[in-house]
Design an enzyme around this catalytic site. Structure first.
Site, short mmCIF file in Angstrom:
data_model
loop_
_atom_site.label_atom_id
_atom_site.label_comp_id
_atom_site.label_asym_id
_atom_site.label_seq_id
_atom_site.Cartn_x
_atom_site.Cartn_y
_atom_site.Cartn_z
CE LYS A 64 -4.00 1.66 2.64
NZ LYS A 64 -5.13 1.20 3.44
CE1 TYR A 115 -2.87 -9.94 -4.66
CE2 TYR A 115 -1.77 -12.03 -5.12
CZ TYR A 115 -2.66 -11.04 -5.48
OH TYR A 115 -3.35 -11.15 -6.66
CB ALA A 116 -6.08 -10.86 0.19
CG ASP A 120 -12.79 -5.79 -2.78
OD1 ASP A 120 -13.90 -6.08 -3.27
OD2 ASP A 120 -12.07 -4.89 -3.25
CG ASP A 159 -15.30 2.24 6.67
OD1 ASP A 159 -16.52 2.13 6.40
OD2 ASP A 159 -14.47 2.72 5.89
P1 ATP Z 1 -10.51 3.58 1.61
O1 ATP Z 1 -10.68 4.65 0.61
O2 ATP Z 1 -11.64 2.57 1.57
O3 ATP Z 1 -10.20 4.05 2.98
P2 ATP Z 1 -7.77 2.69 1.59
O4 ATP Z 1 -7.01 3.82 0.98
O5 ATP Z 1 -7.68 2.57 3.05
O6 ATP Z 1 -9.26 2.69 1.10
P3 ATP Z 1 -7.64 -0.18 1.30
O7 ATP Z 1 -9.11 -0.31 1.59
O8 ATP Z 1 -6.70 -0.71 2.30
O9 ATP Z 1 -7.28 1.32 0.92
O10 ATP Z 1 -7.33 -0.85 -0.10
C1 ATP Z 1 -8.04 -0.50 -1.28
C2 ATP Z 1 -8.35 -1.75 -2.10
O11 ATP Z 1 -7.14 -2.40 -2.48
C3 ATP Z 1 -9.14 -2.83 -1.38
O12 ATP Z 1 -10.53 -2.62 -1.45
C4 ATP Z 1 -8.71 -4.09 -2.10
O13 ATP Z 1 -9.44 -4.26 -3.30
C5 ATP Z 1 -7.27 -3.79 -2.46
N1 ATP Z 1 -6.37 -4.35 -1.44
C6 ATP Z 1 -5.97 -3.76 -0.30
N2 ATP Z 1 -5.15 -4.53 0.43
C7 ATP Z 1 -5.01 -5.68 -0.27
C8 ATP Z 1 -4.30 -6.92 -0.03
N3 ATP Z 1 -3.58 -7.08 1.08
N4 ATP Z 1 -4.41 -7.89 -0.95
C9 ATP Z 1 -5.17 -7.72 -2.06
N5 ATP Z 1 -5.86 -6.59 -2.34
C10 ATP Z 1 -5.80 -5.58 -1.47
#
Ligand code: ATP
Length: 313
Positions: A64, A115-116, A120, A159
């Protein structure tokens, strides 16, 4: 709070080439240690990229990436620190996405996450529309068990929604996105967390927000249970119970508890949803009561994590 400046120092087990013995070494990890691939997600403040370790290409990570200048400009630094603190506290739980370490360079902060690969739950819901009763039971049982884990660790997610529920390599759920979590301190006297801690800040997503937050502007751990009720409904109905063309109208529906079951909605799940989506948080079922509800009669909450997941349909 952002302890490691630049590269992260981590302990790695390495096999000595000559002797074959495994030794622990402190190694430095930063952007140069990864090969970045496709973007797998984006959030309001971040992009999530697939990455492999250049030291071991079979190791895949979701990294991220958060832009520092954007975070500062938008006044969101606090949320990143909360996310990091929450993930650190929850690192031993199998029900939460693992954070291996974090590092930074001049422009960005990086979270190296498990990594998932199955994405989602929102994408699953979009693809399949509705889920079978069997799938609903399997996935909702894991979700409520995972929420219980968080609460026991003194963290309220605030959330919970399909986007923040990921499917790991075994197609089991993992919770993610702790940027708006509430991290509780242990009560010195009792040694436990006060889950009734009330918080006034508005966080969350319109469709899954609890009425007490809208009416009296407070929330505690019961907001996660409310969101669970909304997701449970959604799995069967194909859409969340409270949904309108804009946030304001959605909030009105939540406040009026205006939702309806379709004709074929299974009676047992209907009963469970009704006992969760109650305006008064005190009347809402507790997690332990949800787990012993008739719908989960044949579910063993320990083995559910070891079971082969049902085919999604
Ligand atoms: P938000 O705007 O909802 O607060 P955010 O900036 O906090 O989002 P995340 O929700 O952590 O970001 O990640 C965004 C998207 O990225 C997730 O909905 C998912 O589709 C993908 N994602 C995040 N982490 C992973 C992971 N560990 N493995 C696979 N996909 C992921």
């Amino acid at each position: 709070e952002w302890a490691e400046r630049g590269a992260a120092k981590i302990v790695e087990e390495v096999k000595d080439k000559d002797t074959g013995t495994v030794v622990k070494k402190i190694v430095s990890r930063g952007i140069k240690d990864f090969k970045f691939g496709q973007e797998i997600g984006d959030g309001s403040f971040s992009r999530v990229l697939l990455a492999t370790s250049i030291h071991n290409p079979s190791e895949k990570y979701a990294i991220k990436v958060l832009s520092k200048s954007y975070l500062v400009k938008q006044n969101k630094v606090k949320y990143v620190n909360i996310e990091k603190m929450a993930l650190q506290r929850l690192n031993k739980l199998d029900t939460v996405v693992k954070m291996f370490f974090t590092f930074q360079d001049q422009s960005s902060l990086y979270f190296v996450l498990e990594y998932a690969p199955y994405g989602d739950f929102l994408s699953i819901m979009k693809e399949y529309g509705t889920l079978s009763e069997e799938c609903t039971k399997y996935y909702s049982a894991q979700i409520i068990d995972a929420i219980e884990d968080l609460h026991k660790a003194g963290i309220i997610h605030r959330d919970i929604k399909p986007e923040n529920i990921l499917l790991d390599a075994n197609r089991r759920i993992k919770l993610t996105d702790f940027g708006t979590a509430k991290i509780l301190e242990k009560d010195e006297k009792t040694g436990s967390y006060d889950l009734l801690t009330r918080s006034k800040s508005f966080v969350g997503t319109a469709e899954y927000v609890s009425p007490e937050l809208l009416n009296d502007s407070y929330t505690d751990y019961k907001c996660d249970i409310w969101a669970f009720g909304c997701i449970l409904f959604q799995m069967i109905a194909g859409k969340p119970p409270f949904k309108a063309s804009n946030e304001y109208l959605t909030f009105q529906k939540v406040q009026k508890l205006q939702y309806a079951f379709s004709a074929g909605f299974p009676t047992v799940i209907r009963d469970l949803v009704k006992r969760i989506l109650l305006k008064q948080p005190e009347k809402r079922l507790e997690i332990k009561d949800i787990k012993t509800h008739m719908f989960y009669n044949d579910v063993d909450f320990k083995t559910i994590w070891l079971m082969e997941p049902p085919v999604i349909q």
